[in-house]
Design an enzyme around this catalytic site. Structure first.
Site, PDB file in Angstrom:
ATOM      1  N   LYS A   1       0.859  -1.180   0.000  1.00 28.00           N
ATOM      2  CA  LYS A   1       0.000   0.000   0.000  1.00 28.00           C
ATOM      3  C   LYS A   1       0.901   1.238   0.000  1.00 28.00           C
ATOM      4  O   LYS A   1       1.446   1.631   1.026  1.00 28.00           O
ATOM      5  CB  LYS A   1      -0.901   0.002   1.240  1.00 28.00           C
ATOM      6  CG  LYS A   1      -1.877   1.148   1.245  1.00 28.00           C
ATOM      7  CD  LYS A   1      -1.573   2.059   2.426  1.00 28.00           C
ATOM      8  CE  LYS A   1      -2.305   3.341   2.380  1.00 28.00           C
ATOM      9  NZ  LYS A   1      -1.617   4.381   1.605  1.00 28.00           N
TER      10      LYS A   1
ATOM     11  N   GLU B   1       9.899   1.202  10.330  1.00 26.29           N
ATOM     12  CA  GLU B   1      10.952   2.083   9.797  1.00 26.29           C
ATOM     13  C   GLU B   1      10.421   3.506   9.902  1.00 26.29           C
ATOM     14  O   GLU B   1       9.598   3.922   9.091  1.00 26.29           O
ATOM     15  CB  GLU B   1      11.220   1.734   8.327  1.00 26.29           C
ATOM     16  CG  GLU B   1      11.790   0.363   8.103  1.00 26.29           C
ATOM     17  CD  GLU B   1      13.260   0.309   8.435  1.00 26.29           C
ATOM     18  OE1 GLU B   1      13.967   1.307   8.241  1.00 26.29           O
ATOM     19  OE2 GLU B   1      13.696  -0.738   8.919  1.00 26.29           O
TER      20      GLU B   1
ATOM     21  N   CYS C   1      14.090  10.590   5.609  1.00 26.95           N
ATOM     22  CA  CYS C   1      14.273  10.081   6.971  1.00 26.95           C
ATOM     23  C   CYS C   1      15.727  10.234   7.392  1.00 26.95           C
ATOM     24  O   CYS C   1      16.045  10.287   8.569  1.00 26.95           O
ATOM     25  CB  CYS C   1      13.840   8.620   7.048  1.00 26.95           C
ATOM     26  SG  CYS C   1      14.731   7.553   5.905  1.00 26.95           S
TER      27      CYS C   1
ATOM     28  N   GLU D   1      11.470  15.686  14.436  1.00 24.94           N
ATOM     29  CA  GLU D   1      11.728  15.555  13.002  1.00 24.94           C
ATOM     30  C   GLU D   1      10.951  16.634  12.256  1.00 24.94           C
ATOM     31  O   GLU D   1       9.727  16.693  12.351  1.00 24.94           O
ATOM     32  CB  GLU D   1      11.300  14.173  12.499  1.00 24.94           C
ATOM     33  CG  GLU D   1      11.676  13.957  11.039  1.00 24.94           C
ATOM     34  CD  GLU D   1      11.189  12.622  10.482  1.00 24.94           C
ATOM     35  OE1 GLU D   1      10.035  12.253  10.745  1.00 24.94           O
ATOM     36  OE2 GLU D   1      11.977  11.976   9.763  1.00 24.94           O
TER      37      GLU D   1
HETATM   38  P1  NAD Z   1       2.884   8.635   7.170  1.00 29.42           P
HETATM   39  O1  NAD Z   1       3.063   7.982   8.486  1.00 29.42           O
HETATM   40  O2  NAD Z   1       1.946   9.774   7.069  1.00 29.42           O
HETATM   41  O3  NAD Z   1       2.378   7.568   6.084  1.00 29.42           O
HETATM   42  C1  NAD Z   1       3.076   6.356   5.830  1.00 29.42           C
HETATM   43  C2  NAD Z   1       2.090   5.325   5.320  1.00 29.42           C
HETATM   44  O4  NAD Z   1       1.120   5.046   6.326  1.00 29.42           O
HETATM   45  C3  NAD Z   1       1.304   5.822   4.099  1.00 29.42           C
HETATM   46  O5  NAD Z   1       1.155   4.767   3.180  1.00 29.42           O
HETATM   47  C4  NAD Z   1      -0.022   6.226   4.709  1.00 29.42           C
HETATM   48  O6  NAD Z   1      -1.096   6.157   3.792  1.00 29.42           O
HETATM   49  C5  NAD Z   1      -0.187   5.208   5.809  1.00 29.42           C
HETATM   50  N1  NAD Z   1      -1.093   5.637   6.885  1.00 29.42           N
HETATM   51  C6  NAD Z   1      -1.398   6.891   7.262  1.00 29.42           C
HETATM   52  N2  NAD Z   1      -2.322   6.870   8.247  1.00 29.42           N
HETATM   53  C7  NAD Z   1      -2.602   5.584   8.507  1.00 29.42           C
HETATM   54  C8  NAD Z   1      -3.489   4.911   9.411  1.00 29.42           C
HETATM   55  N3  NAD Z   1      -4.289   5.580  10.231  1.00 29.42           N
HETATM   56  N4  NAD Z   1      -3.506   3.561   9.420  1.00 29.42           N
HETATM   57  C9  NAD Z   1      -2.702   2.868   8.600  1.00 29.42           C
HETATM   58  N5  NAD Z   1      -1.853   3.450   7.704  1.00 29.42           N
HETATM   59  C10 NAD Z   1      -1.813   4.788   7.653  1.00 29.42           C
HETATM   60  O7  NAD Z   1       4.341   9.056   6.661  1.00 29.42           O
HETATM   61  P2  NAD Z   1       4.713   9.922   5.372  1.00 29.42           P
HETATM   62  O8  NAD Z   1       4.378  11.348   5.620  1.00 29.42           O
HETATM   63  O9  NAD Z   1       4.201   9.264   4.139  1.00 29.42           O
HETATM   64  O10 NAD Z   1       6.305   9.748   5.333  1.00 29.42           O
HETATM   65  C11 NAD Z   1       7.185  10.557   6.042  1.00 29.42           C
HETATM   66  C12 NAD Z   1       7.719   9.829   7.259  1.00 29.42           C
HETATM   67  O11 NAD Z   1       8.297   8.591   6.860  1.00 29.42           O
HETATM   68  C13 NAD Z   1       8.831  10.586   7.950  1.00 29.42           C
HETATM   69  O12 NAD Z   1       8.662  10.507   9.350  1.00 29.42           O
HETATM   70  C14 NAD Z   1      10.092   9.845   7.512  1.00 29.42           C
HETATM   71  O13 NAD Z   1      11.171   9.991   8.394  1.00 29.42           O
HETATM   72  C15 NAD Z   1       9.579   8.448   7.461  1.00 29.42           C
HETATM   73  N6  NAD Z   1      10.447   7.613   6.627  1.00 29.42           N
HETATM   74  C16 NAD Z   1      11.204   6.642   7.222  1.00 29.42           C
HETATM   75  C17 NAD Z   1      12.073   5.871   6.455  1.00 29.42           C
HETATM   76  C18 NAD Z   1      12.938   4.797   7.074  1.00 29.42           C
HETATM   77  O14 NAD Z   1      13.497   4.000   6.337  1.00 29.42           O
HETATM   78  N7  NAD Z   1      13.055   4.734   8.390  1.00 29.42           N
HETATM   79  C19 NAD Z   1      12.156   6.097   5.073  1.00 29.42           C
HETATM   80  C20 NAD Z   1      11.364   7.089   4.497  1.00 29.42           C
HETATM   81  C21 NAD Z   1      10.506   7.843   5.285  1.00 29.42           C
END
Ligand code: NAD
Length: 484
Positions: free
Chosen positions: A175, A250, A284, A383
């Protein structure tokens, strides 16, 4: 609008059960550029059923060499189509085409490395207490793995877990983020072309609270992999706890570049500058803190400012552009909020602090450097996910380690020093899942990726990533015809 994307379920392209679509907005034009099927729990159920069927009714789990062949074919197709994948992802999330080309130069490698693991990771035969027991410890797949990815680096992030998951014999339902779903669907096209059997590789698109939540709560999903924000991670971890299924997390980061006076100062300064401006800081691994030995503090900062003030802002599809727009208005407001907090708490803005001069576009933010900050300030702790750097001087090695470790996060860090004894000493004292020495933000499919503390748990990529997608099964055979 020029593209319409369906979901990929059970080897077929399908509209959402509801028939709905949502728009993917190009951050540069701020116009919808693609329509994407808007799935819900019904589509998730169809995909999970297909993934279960492929797992239980086909030889997929028993054919590691076939899996390796398909993973290599997919890797080659990704290499051949890297330019298109890069262009699609750049339109979806606004990252520059230069960055996206570099990403898609690497994505195939994750699937290729996973293929080599499928072929070579062996079962173990531990020697137990009873010599008449012949034992085998097998690494077996979990089953159906639900993978959720963020918008900032969808291709690489998916490859880091999907590669090892498929190599180990799992089937997957991916997803992608609703902010940037299209490159994942493009990769699904290539998986289809490569010949992955129906049901092995599924993609369901839609919103987090509907599709994401349905993936977490569907009883047919055996393991979850979540890459995203700590806020999202808490929601997903709670679902996983309810269902007692394992989850790999992650999450975010607050990386520090630790620069010692004996470092190659030009290289270190460039890495500090690139570390917080690449992808507009929407990474990230954004190097959002620079800890600089006091004797070279001014010199390093001078070089960093010089670097960032020469950056070119503009159309992400132009290879000459260094920095594109923020992904959306919410991201920009988040950055503005943190910069305001930094000022309120007494930080001094050395450069930036608003939109870049001469850029007539509402989603750009200039690289911003704060000095005069202390580690307890909000901008040093949370962050920001934007191009904001907090610079702090330090006097001793112990101070540098203490400040670097003074956050809840622990994803990545870097040490800059020509003294490899010191570099190693400091590197192993840092609480971070990845520590680079004299380089920064380098990815490699052979190495594990993941965080400590609130940056998450579990690992993707490399042999560790493969183990993470498997569980141990112990088979113990008692021989009853043993010679005296
Ligand atoms: P996010 O948490 O908003 O979304 C991530 C995923 O979760 C998306 O697919 C989103 O649709 C889904 N999601 C959102 N709400 C949800 C819910 N209530 N239930 C289930 N799934 C849900 O994150 P983002 O804004 O897309 O990405 C940015 C974040 O990701 C930053 O904090 C960044 O540091 C982190 N990140 C981490 C890594 C790593 O490898 N550690 C890599 C890239 C990004």
């Amino acid at each position: 609008m020029n593209d319409r994307y369906l979901m990929f379920i059970d080897g077929q392209w399908r509209p959402a059960a509801s028939g709905r679509f949502f728009d993917s907005i190009d951050p540069w034009t701020q116009q919808p550029w693609a329509q994407v099927a808007e799935g819900d729990s019904e589509d998730v159920a169809t995909a999970v059923n297909a993934a279960r069927w492929a797992l239980e009714e086909t030889p997929w789990t028993r054919r590691p060499h076939e899996r390796a062949k398909l993973l290599r074919r997919l890797a080659d197709l990704i290499d051949d189509n890297a330019e298109r994948l890069a262009a699609v992802e750049s339109r979806d999330n606004g990252k520059t085409i230069r960055e996206e080309r570099a990403m898609y130069g690497a994505v195939g490698g994750y699937f290729r490395h996973a293929a080599s693991l499928a072929e070579t990771i062996a079962d173990e035969s531990p020697r137990g207490l009873n010599p008449d027991v012949v034992a085998l410890t097998r690494r077996v797949p979990f089953g159906v793995i639900g993978i959720q990815t963020p918008w900032n680096t969808p291709g690489v992030i998916m490859a880091q877990s999907a590669g090892p998951a498929l190599a180990a014999g799992n089937t997957i339902v991916v997803k992608p983020s609703e902010q940037a779903p299209c490159s994942t669907l493009e990769i699904a096209k290539l998986a289809h072309q490569a010949g992955f059997p129906p049901g092995v590789f599924n993609v369901v698109t839609g919103f987090g609270p509907t599709v994401g939540a349905a993936l977490c709560t569907n009883a047919g999903v055996d393991k979850l992999v979540f890459t995203g924000s700590p806020e999202g991670g808490r929601i997903v971890a709670a679902h996983a706890a309810q269902r007692l299924v394992p989850v790999t997390m992650e999450l975010g980061g607050k990386a520090a570049n630790v620069v010692f006076a004996d470092a190659d100062i030009a290289k270190a300064a460039q890495a500090v500058a690139q570390g917080f401006t690449a992808a507009g800081g929407q990474s990230c691994q954004c190097g959002s803190r620079a800890l600089i030995e006091a004797s070279v503090y001014e010199e390093v900062l001078h070089r960093v400012v010089e670097y960032v003030t020469k950056l070119t802002f503009g159309d992400p599809s132009d290879p000459a552009t260094d920095v594109g727009p923020m992904c959306n208005g919410a991201q920009l407001q988040r950055v503005e909020k943190y910069v305001a907090i930094g000022r309120e708490q007494g930080g001094r803005v050395l450069c930036g602090g608003g939109p870049p001069a001469g850029v007539d576009h509402p989603l750009f933010y200039a690289p911003t450097i704060f000095t005069g900050v202390t580690s307890d300030m909000t901008i040093c702790q949370e962050e920001i996910f934007g191009p904001v750097l907090a610079a702090m001087p330090f006097e001793t090695e112990a101070d540098a380690i203490r400040i670097a470790n003074d956050t809840r996060f622990g994803l990545s860090a870097a040490v800059w020093s020509r003294d490899l004894n010191r570099a190693h000493r400091v590197a192993r004292s840092l609480r971070a899942g990845v520590v680079w020495v004299n380089n920064y933000r380098r990815g490699d499919p052979a190495f594990p990726m993941g965080g400590m503390g609130e940056s998450g748990y579990g690992r993707v990529s490399g042999t560790e990533g493969y183990r993470e997608m498997t569980q141990a099964q112990s088979i113990q055979m008692l021989l009853d015809e043993v010679a005296p």
